[in-house]
Motif scaffolding. Sequence first.
Motif: not given
Length: 444
Positions: A158-164, A309-321, A433-439
């Motif tokens: 749930q915190s990858r957006g902030l940490i990255a 992390d709250r509204i979704g990566r794509k949504a935030m990015y597209m608002i910025g664009a 917010g999804k699991d992105i395990s290595s495989e």
Amino acid sequence: MAATNVVVTNLSPAEHQIQLRRAVFASTVGTAIEWYDFFLYSTVTGLVFAKLYFPHSDPWVGTLEAFAIYAVGFVARPIGAAIFGHYGDRIGRKSTLIATLLLMGLATFAVALVPTYASIGIWGAVILTILRFIQGIGVGGEWGGSVLMSMEWARSNQSRGLIASWPQFGVPCGLFLANLAVLAFSQMSGDQFLSWGWRVPFLLSLLLVAVGLYIRLGILETPVFTKLLAEQKIERTPILEVIKRQPKEILLSALARMGEQAPFYIFTAFIFSYGIGTLHVSRDFLLTAVLAASVVSFVSIPLSGHFSDRIGRKAMYMIGALVTGIFGFIYFGMVNTGVAWIIFFAIVLSLIPHDMMYGPQAALIAESFTGRLRYSGASLGYQLASVIAGGPAPLIATWLFGRYQSPYAIAIYIAACAVLSLIATAMMTDYTGKDISSEYKIAT
């Protein structure tokens, strides 16, 4: 995510948290130093290089020639991504990041020693081109490693957006330090700025590299890479594998950056030649304005990462664009008033739309690639944008203004880049917010 679900067996939760903080700090500080080096060149290009290395050219042509050398660093960035992406997925994130820091710092230090046209003729420009190429290779390998060093120590999906976003924070830090150094020595050297003042900030790079190395040598390898190594899932040729298995993600990552990267270098590099040559404002005024803009980014980048992390990566990015595409017209409308405080305010505001994309961008791109190919894939996708967006942007902006004599031609270019970002981002998969395990994504 492999980083979120893997707990290193010999680390307690408290120790893991300490390592996370160290990784984030080391990534951010190291990235800030590398971007100081890269932005220092960007800032000085518009202020110095056309005059010292192309003195016999028409001012407009000389500026084009200086920005052409500047663009070489961006052409080199995908090469750096390929080289260091390979080793980052083969030998680890930490070792690769130490190598990129050394390469970048030594090349930047050497820029301070390059003789001008008056001393060695065109060879000065040739040497600058070579050093800029080396800079580009260094920074091309930096981004992917610094983002993964932070993100792969995260303990929650749930915190990858902030940490990255914290390594992204290194960009305004580098921009701040570069402009501060140039401003300080501009004022100290006065009329001697073109003689020696501009060289001192490049010399200082060596001290910053020493600090960065000290910090990075003290961190551990990420749990993700440690697990991949233990399970013997290291790819022999990660660059070739990611191109073969995830070409769509590479291409979309590059195109998604069009609306973020091209405007950024117009707002932070082109503005110096435009501001001095067309708006007739002082060098120090522009440096102070960009300095203030970078301070705003200290807040807006991590905040945008957190919102993703709250509204979704794509949504935030597209608002910025979308905001960026509109803001280009507002920006040039404001700076063209010729009123000092409005120009200053426009420059300060200019990085906020950019940061709305740049904050979530690290996680958006890195999450798109499988763990064992993540350094290579994320680096390559991210740095390919340098060839089509960041590098050509000041050159294109200079040409557009020279051809049409209107800054709104540049605003249209910014809007076109934003539209490309919107389309590409819409086609990407959102792993917020999804699991992105290595495989998780590609067939073995």
